[in-house]
Motif scaffolding. Structure first.
Motif, PDB file in Angstrom:
ATOM      1  N   ASN A   1      11.092  -7.775  -3.641  1.00  0.00           N
ATOM      2  CA  ASN A   1      12.675  -6.555  -3.120  1.00  0.00           C
ATOM      3  C   ASN A   1      12.604  -6.792  -1.516  1.00  0.00           C
ATOM      4  OD1 ASN A   1      12.455  -6.708  -6.135  1.00  0.00           O
ATOM      5  ND2 ASN A   1      12.949  -4.759  -5.807  1.00  0.00           N
ATOM      6  N   LYS A   2      12.178  -6.620  -1.271  1.00  0.00           N
ATOM      7  CA  LYS A   2      12.508  -6.731   0.740  1.00  0.00           C
ATOM      8  C   LYS A   2      12.992  -5.502   0.602  1.00  0.00           C
ATOM      9  CE  LYS A   2      10.938 -10.433   3.173  1.00  0.00           C
ATOM     10  NZ  LYS A   2      11.065 -10.911   3.632  1.00  0.00           N
ATOM     11  N   PRO A   3      13.171  -4.629   0.507  1.00  0.00           N
ATOM     12  CA  PRO A   3      14.224  -3.290   1.466  1.00  0.00           C
ATOM     13  C   PRO A   3      14.212  -2.783   1.930  1.00  0.00           C
ATOM     14  CG  PRO A   3      12.677  -2.313  -0.556  1.00  0.00           C
ATOM     15  CD  PRO A   3      12.135  -3.623  -0.530  1.00  0.00           C
TER      16      PRO A   3
ATOM     17  N   GLN B 180      14.730   0.026   5.713  1.00  0.00           N
ATOM     18  CA  GLN B 180      14.215   1.001   5.110  1.00  0.00           C
ATOM     19  C   GLN B 180      14.230   2.090   4.443  1.00  0.00           C
ATOM     20  OE1 GLN B 180      11.068   1.394   7.433  1.00  0.00           O
ATOM     21  NE2 GLN B 180      10.906  -0.535   7.050  1.00  0.00           N
ATOM     22  N   GLU B 181      15.660   2.173   4.894  1.00  0.00           N
ATOM     23  CA  GLU B 181      17.147   3.193   3.948  1.00  0.00           C
ATOM     24  C   GLU B 181      16.890   2.682   2.269  1.00  0.00           C
ATOM     25  OE1 GLU B 181      19.480   6.111   3.051  1.00  0.00           O
ATOM     26  OE2 GLU B 181      18.808   5.996   5.427  1.00  0.00           O
ATOM     27  N   GLY B 182      17.011   1.790   2.253  1.00  0.00           N
ATOM     28  CA  GLY B 182      16.277   1.210   1.157  1.00  0.00           C
ATOM     29  C   GLY B 182      14.473   2.095   0.290  1.00  0.00           C
ATOM     30  N   ILE B 183      13.244   1.755   1.089  1.00  0.00           N
ATOM     31  CA  ILE B 183      12.224   2.305   1.352  1.00  0.00           C
ATOM     32  C   ILE B 183      12.790   3.520   1.114  1.00  0.00           C
ATOM     33  CG2 ILE B 183      10.500   2.776   2.362  1.00  0.00           C
ATOM     34  CD1 ILE B 183      10.698  -0.125   3.348  1.00  0.00           C
ATOM     35  N   TYR B 184      13.136   4.235   1.744  1.00  0.00           N
ATOM     36  CA  TYR B 184      13.563   6.091   1.766  1.00  0.00           C
ATOM     37  C   TYR B 184      14.300   6.675   0.235  1.00  0.00           C
ATOM     38  CZ  TYR B 184      14.791  10.441   3.021  1.00  0.00           C
ATOM     39  OH  TYR B 184      15.089  11.870   2.926  1.00  0.00           O
ATOM     40  N   GLN B 185      14.942   5.999   0.217  1.00  0.00           N
ATOM     41  CA  GLN B 185      15.782   6.643  -1.188  1.00  0.00           C
ATOM     42  C   GLN B 185      15.549   6.182  -2.513  1.00  0.00           C
ATOM     43  OE1 GLN B 185      18.638   7.587  -1.264  1.00  0.00           O
ATOM     44  NE2 GLN B 185      18.993   7.255   0.985  1.00  0.00           N
ATOM     45  N   HIS B 186      14.191   5.474  -2.465  1.00  0.00           N
ATOM     46  CA  HIS B 186      13.082   4.951  -3.907  1.00  0.00           C
ATOM     47  C   HIS B 186      12.383   5.775  -3.295  1.00  0.00           C
ATOM     48  CE1 HIS B 186      10.029   2.745  -5.629  1.00  0.00           C
ATOM     49  NE2 HIS B 186       8.691   3.265  -5.097  1.00  0.00           N
ATOM     50  N   PHE B 187      11.694   6.271  -2.620  1.00  0.00           N
ATOM     51  CA  PHE B 187      10.333   7.727  -2.506  1.00  0.00           C
ATOM     52  C   PHE B 187      11.550   9.073  -2.572  1.00  0.00           C
ATOM     53  CE2 PHE B 187       7.544   4.288  -0.463  1.00  0.00           C
ATOM     54  CZ  PHE B 187       6.654   4.281  -1.786  1.00  0.00           C
TER      55      PHE B 187
ATOM     56  N   LEU C 193      -8.952  13.114  -8.413  1.00  0.00           N
ATOM     57  CA  LEU C 193      -8.691  11.958  -8.404  1.00  0.00           C
ATOM     58  C   LEU C 193      -6.811  12.108  -8.544  1.00  0.00           C
ATOM     59  CD1 LEU C 193      -9.634  11.951 -12.484  1.00  0.00           C
ATOM     60  CD2 LEU C 193     -11.201  11.443 -10.658  1.00  0.00           C
ATOM     61  N   VAL C 194      -6.381  10.872  -7.639  1.00  0.00           N
ATOM     62  CA  VAL C 194      -5.224  10.215  -7.326  1.00  0.00           C
ATOM     63  C   VAL C 194      -4.985   9.084  -8.443  1.00  0.00           C
ATOM     64  CG1 VAL C 194      -4.262   8.816  -5.597  1.00  0.00           C
ATOM     65  CG2 VAL C 194      -5.829  10.654  -5.015  1.00  0.00           C
ATOM     66  N   LEU C 195      -3.854   9.045  -9.188  1.00  0.00           N
ATOM     67  CA  LEU C 195      -3.089   7.870  -9.668  1.00  0.00           C
ATOM     68  C   LEU C 195      -2.086   7.288  -9.473  1.00  0.00           C
ATOM     69  CD1 LEU C 195      -3.528   6.751 -12.851  1.00  0.00           C
ATOM     70  CD2 LEU C 195      -1.263   8.575 -12.964  1.00  0.00           C
ATOM     71  N   GLY C 196      -2.599   5.458  -9.453  1.00  0.00           N
ATOM     72  CA  GLY C 196      -1.413   4.959  -8.737  1.00  0.00           C
ATOM     73  C   GLY C 196      -0.726   5.042  -9.828  1.00  0.00           C
ATOM     74  N   ILE C 197       1.030   4.733  -9.249  1.00  0.00           N
ATOM     75  CA  ILE C 197       1.993   4.806  -9.604  1.00  0.00           C
ATOM     76  C   ILE C 197       2.913   4.279  -9.181  1.00  0.00           C
ATOM     77  CG2 ILE C 197       4.046   5.701 -11.004  1.00  0.00           C
ATOM     78  CD1 ILE C 197       1.969   8.027 -12.688  1.00  0.00           C
ATOM     79  N   GLY C 198       3.436   2.499  -8.870  1.00  0.00           N
ATOM     80  CA  GLY C 198       4.549   2.096  -8.352  1.00  0.00           C
ATOM     81  C   GLY C 198       5.125   1.251  -8.709  1.00  0.00           C
ATOM     82  N   GLY C 199       5.380   0.652  -7.947  1.00  0.00           N
ATOM     83  CA  GLY C 199       6.780  -0.633  -8.257  1.00  0.00           C
ATOM     84  C   GLY C 199       8.070  -0.409  -7.399  1.00  0.00           C
ATOM     85  N   ASN C 200       8.647  -1.972  -7.998  1.00  0.00           N
ATOM     86  CA  ASN C 200      10.118  -1.723  -7.648  1.00  0.00           C
ATOM     87  C   ASN C 200      10.530  -1.859  -8.275  1.00  0.00           C
ATOM     88  OD1 ASN C 200       9.076  -4.363  -9.201  1.00  0.00           O
ATOM     89  ND2 ASN C 200       9.872  -6.063  -7.603  1.00  0.00           N
ATOM     90  N   ASN C 201      10.921  -1.529  -9.299  1.00  0.00           N
ATOM     91  CA  ASN C 201      11.955  -0.938 -10.468  1.00  0.00           C
ATOM     92  C   ASN C 201      11.731   0.621 -10.002  1.00  0.00           C
ATOM     93  OD1 ASN C 201      13.853  -0.096 -12.200  1.00  0.00           O
ATOM     94  ND2 ASN C 201      13.436  -1.319 -13.288  1.00  0.00           N
ATOM     95  N   THR C 202      13.096   0.880  -9.436  1.00  0.00           N
ATOM     96  CA  THR C 202      13.040   2.959  -8.853  1.00  0.00           C
ATOM     97  C   THR C 202      12.898   3.685 -10.139  1.00  0.00           C
ATOM     98  OG1 THR C 202      13.657   2.153  -6.808  1.00  0.00           O
ATOM     99  CG2 THR C 202      13.970   4.222  -7.399  1.00  0.00           C
TER     100      THR C 202
ATOM    101  N   GLY D 209       0.901  -6.578   3.759  1.00  0.00           N
ATOM    102  CA  GLY D 209       0.702  -7.662   3.051  1.00  0.00           C
ATOM    103  C   GLY D 209       0.795  -7.735   1.599  1.00  0.00           C
ATOM    104  N   ARG D 210       0.598  -7.033   0.856  1.00  0.00           N
ATOM    105  CA  ARG D 210       0.588  -7.404  -0.131  1.00  0.00           C
ATOM    106  C   ARG D 210       2.314  -6.754  -0.870  1.00  0.00           C
ATOM    107  NH1 ARG D 210      -3.279  -7.718  -4.535  1.00  0.00           N
ATOM    108  NH2 ARG D 210      -5.043  -6.738  -3.037  1.00  0.00           N
ATOM    109  N   THR D 211       3.466  -6.235  -0.323  1.00  0.00           N
ATOM    110  CA  THR D 211       4.353  -5.815  -0.412  1.00  0.00           C
ATOM    111  C   THR D 211       5.973  -6.504   0.401  1.00  0.00           C
ATOM    112  OG1 THR D 211       4.897  -4.336   1.134  1.00  0.00           O
ATOM    113  CG2 THR D 211       4.134  -3.509  -0.616  1.00  0.00           C
ATOM    114  N   ALA D 212       5.431  -7.353   1.651  1.00  0.00           N
ATOM    115  CA  ALA D 212       6.674  -8.055   1.899  1.00  0.00           C
ATOM    116  C   ALA D 212       7.395  -7.291   3.078  1.00  0.00           C
ATOM    117  CB  ALA D 212       6.981  -9.092   0.735  1.00  0.00           C
ATOM    118  N   SER D 213       6.683  -6.078   3.226  1.00  0.00           N
ATOM    119  CA  SER D 213       8.074  -5.651   4.393  1.00  0.00           C
ATOM    120  C   SER D 213       6.891  -3.795   4.424  1.00  0.00           C
ATOM    121  CB  SER D 213       9.127  -4.963   3.564  1.00  0.00           C
ATOM    122  OG  SER D 213       8.509  -3.870   2.041  1.00  0.00           O
TER     123      SER D 213
END
Length: 291
Positions: free
Chosen positions: A110-112, A114-121, A75-84, A139-143
């Motif tokens: 938020n359209k972060p 690439q560095e913002g995406i890296y720091q989020h993950f 089982l894989v659980l979806g946990i994500g969002g735009n508030n780190t 198509g869903r995230t706009a980045s």
């Protein structure tokens, strides 16, 4: 991570006519996947409409899937969002004992950079006790999470084990496959190019149509993993029309219409989504009769 090779499905959340969660339908759905050869299940991904579920409904959906599955499939659980900070808090506070990995979408709206995406993950990976499957769906995230960002995360964090790549760009997927660490998985998030991506060196798919036509879709991916190109593409072309149909009016309206036609659950969705039109339902039924 062989358990995430092959065909996973992003489960819908069935609703009754009054829009409450249909737990009997959810049980039928899970049993259908297991009986028809699906390799793993994704819980509360985008297809499951988690944005319109209450916290208590999400907990009940998770509990029902865990109870029905009985440990038979990963089982894989979806946990994500735009508030780190909120994502980190959810990862840290959720009971993950029944799950094998987390699927976490790249921050949307938020359209972060690439560095913002890296720091989020980086923050999510540091907080997580489970393996993480990155999810790139521009198509869903706009980045767009670029291949170099994905490869950087894969190299820097041992628990970042895969990406669900849904940019719809086979060239981009191939660049990730070319540059990734050896054991990192590139999983298609696009049903229509799942087979080409697999043949290019990918690890399979997290599918939407797979939960409606699981036997042949998962067989197609398995043939692709075995390099049996001619046989795999024969199945692909049999299935291709169904993929176009279920996405014609958005996801999960289309797949729920198909699931209604095969008596798994009703076609109900929650606003702001609306269920498939009568025209699309007729087209889906016509395809199923022919198929």
């Amino acid at each position: 991570m062989q358990k995430f090779t092959g065909t996973g499905v992003a489960l819908v959340t069935p609703f009754k006519a009054d829009k409450t969660v249909d737990f009997d339908g959810l049980e039928r759905l899970v049993e259908y996947q297991i009986a028809q050869g699906i390799n793993y299940l994704v819980v509360l991904g985008t297809t499951g409409e988690p944005a319109t579920l209450t916290l208590s409904e999400k907990e009940a959906v998770k509990a029902k899937i865990i109870e029905t599955n009985k440990g038979r499939l990963p089982l894989v659980l979806g946990i994500g969002g735009n508030n780190t900070a909120a994502v980190v808090e959810e990862v840290s506070s959720t009971d993950l004992s029944a799950f094998d990995a987390i699927l976490s979408v790249s921050p949307y709206y938020n359209k972060p950079t690439q560095e913002g995406i890296y720091q989020h993950f980086k923050a999510v990976a540091t907080a997580s006790s489970l393996p993480i499957i990155l999810y790139n769906v521009p198509g869903r995230t706009a980045s767009n999470m670029l291949p170099e960002t994905i490869v950087r995360l894969a190299n820097d964090f041992d628990n970042v084990i895969a990406v669900k790549e849904a940019a719809g760009d086979l060239v981009q997927a191939m660049r990730i496959i070319q540059d990734k660490p050896k054991d990192f998985l590139v999983i298609s998030g696009d049903d229509m190019i799942a087979l080409p991506m697999t043949l290019a060196g990918g690890s399979g798919v997290i599918s939407v149509i797979g939960q409606g036509l699981p036997k042949n879709f998962s067989k197609m991916i398995q043939l692709g993993l075995e390099g049996k190109t001619k046989e795999a593409f024969a199945l692909h072309y049999e299935l291709a029309e169904s993929i176009d149909l279920i996405f014609a009016e958005g996801n999960p309206a289309g797949i729920k219409s198909l699931l209604n036609s095969i008596n798994i659950c009703l076609e109900e969705v929650r606003l702001p989504l609306v269920k498939a039109s009568n025209t699309l339902q007729t087209q889906i039924n016509t395809f199923l009769e022919k198929y």
